[in-house]
Design an enzyme around this catalytic site. Sequence first.
Site, PDB file in Angstrom:
ATOM      1  N   LYS A   1     -36.139  59.971  50.623  1.00 53.00           N
ATOM      2  CA  LYS A   1     -37.565  60.059  50.306  1.00 53.00           C
ATOM      3  C   LYS A   1     -38.097  58.701  49.856  1.00 53.00           C
ATOM      4  O   LYS A   1     -39.245  58.338  50.168  1.00 53.00           O
ATOM      5  CB  LYS A   1     -37.800  61.132  49.241  1.00 53.00           C
ATOM      6  CG  LYS A   1     -37.356  62.522  49.683  1.00 53.00           C
ATOM      7  CD  LYS A   1     -37.503  63.526  48.557  1.00 53.00           C
ATOM      8  CE  LYS A   1     -36.934  64.885  48.945  1.00 53.00           C
ATOM      9  NZ  LYS A   1     -35.454  64.854  49.155  1.00 53.00           N
TER      10      LYS A   1
ATOM     11  N   ALA B   1     -31.904  59.260  44.318  1.00 51.92           N
ATOM     12  CA  ALA B   1     -30.723  59.034  45.162  1.00 51.92           C
ATOM     13  C   ALA B   1     -30.385  60.281  45.982  1.00 51.92           C
ATOM     14  O   ALA B   1     -30.621  61.398  45.509  1.00 51.92           O
ATOM     15  CB  ALA B   1     -29.538  58.649  44.274  1.00 51.92           C
TER      16      ALA B   1
ATOM     17  N   ASP C   1     -37.901  65.357  42.797  1.00 51.23           N
ATOM     18  CA  ASP C   1     -36.909  66.209  43.475  1.00 51.23           C
ATOM     19  C   ASP C   1     -35.939  66.654  42.391  1.00 51.23           C
ATOM     20  O   ASP C   1     -34.908  66.035  42.156  1.00 51.23           O
ATOM     21  CB  ASP C   1     -36.197  65.417  44.572  1.00 51.23           C
ATOM     22  CG  ASP C   1     -35.306  66.280  45.447  1.00 51.23           C
ATOM     23  OD1 ASP C   1     -35.137  67.471  45.124  1.00 51.23           O
ATOM     24  OD2 ASP C   1     -34.771  65.767  46.444  1.00 51.23           O
TER      25      ASP C   1
ATOM     26  N   CYS D   1     -34.105  71.656  46.372  1.00 49.22           N
ATOM     27  CA  CYS D   1     -33.352  72.137  47.535  1.00 49.22           C
ATOM     28  C   CYS D   1     -32.663  73.450  47.159  1.00 49.22           C
ATOM     29  O   CYS D   1     -31.455  73.597  47.282  1.00 49.22           O
ATOM     30  CB  CYS D   1     -32.348  71.094  48.018  1.00 49.22           C
ATOM     31  SG  CYS D   1     -31.189  70.522  46.762  1.00 49.22           S
TER      32      CYS D   1
END
Length: 420
Positions: A243, A239, A298, A351
């Site tokens: 991606k 979420a 991620d 990130c």
Amino acid sequence: MSDAVQARRTAVYLLDQVLGEERLLAECYAAGALDKLVPEDKARAQRLTTQTLRELERADRVLAKYLKKTTPLHVKNVLRLGTVELCAGGAAHGVVNTMVNIIAKHKRHGALKGLVNAVLRKVAADGPAAWDKLRAPRLPKWLRAPLSQAWGPEAMLMIEQVQQAGAPLDITLKPGVDPSALGGEVLPTGSIRIAAGTQVSGLPGFEAGDWWVQDAAAALPAQVLQAQTGEQILDLCAAPGGKTMQLAAAGADVTAVDTSETRLKRLQENLDRTGLKAKVVVGDALAQSGSYDAVLLDAPCSATGTIRRHPDLPHAKDGSGFGELIDLQARMLAHAWALVKPGGRLVYCTCSLLPDEGECQVEDALDMFSDMAADRSVFADKGVETDWITEEGGLRLRPDYWAEKGGMDGFYMAVLRKSG
């Protein structure tokens, strides 16, 4: 009906929450902080809050000349907001009167309305001339120190300048969509960059689902995974789904997993708008099983790479939880590797601007797994600079890259291939 006073009052409340309660803006929004505002005032409150957080150091330097005693946080946040507005060219009469009115109606601090009036009138007279002479605001020491150590003082100054300026709007197109329909600038990586403040829902192709908002850096992990039609791909911590949509648009059979049911609801809404399909699963990444052609992880991280879009983060956090995150990332990476078929690949990304959450994690994994190899060849035609490729074979992105274009999020990614 628009109410500028209520928008400013809400902005002060949000500043109180970030700077006093160490809450992220996203948490405040989820709790309903903006729910009673009309759309125009929601946008105004958000803009004023983020602008003040970006300019916090400069506002405090201007105010220091007029504040000789300790000022209650709520009052100081009213003064900060007013100072930023005034020094950005706001009409003195409207700004000063509104800020005085906000304090006057406060049960505890109403008696300080005279102070607010006097200080902001002085700021209106002298502040704008001093404003542009002040340096770009520096990040808090807890974050500035490790980033400066990792990337050097010159890069640190540029990162802070980009952070102060904020972020433009980046868009990822579905395959086959004409980029000229949106206008904007086509970046070397293929994302479309549009000026900040653009109304997203009013852009051509929104209702048709031709594209979605996604920072240029965040769009690269799915690109370098190079999904193929019919491949079974697991998207962990998926979420809000940028991606996932990239992988589904490439024709892959995608399973999107996240622990947050609320965020997955947003992911499903994005899939529905774009007409793309994926299996959406509420669950823990560490509890997943099976065997996949590719996995995209991620991983949960400090999110320090997103400060140009989330200026609240440096003020709401203090770095104390990073050790736990780094341990979780290592466990997730190892578990994700077990889900990759022989001959398959794993994209690990965060990130984050901290090497401990990127480069170091992949270095450790390469030492741990004899069947793992980093594939740097996937970056060759993706519009990135060769010196962004790291020693262990990953890709490091920073906010100061493409600074003249508006920068990008800080991101790290690596494509890890499993021997057959």
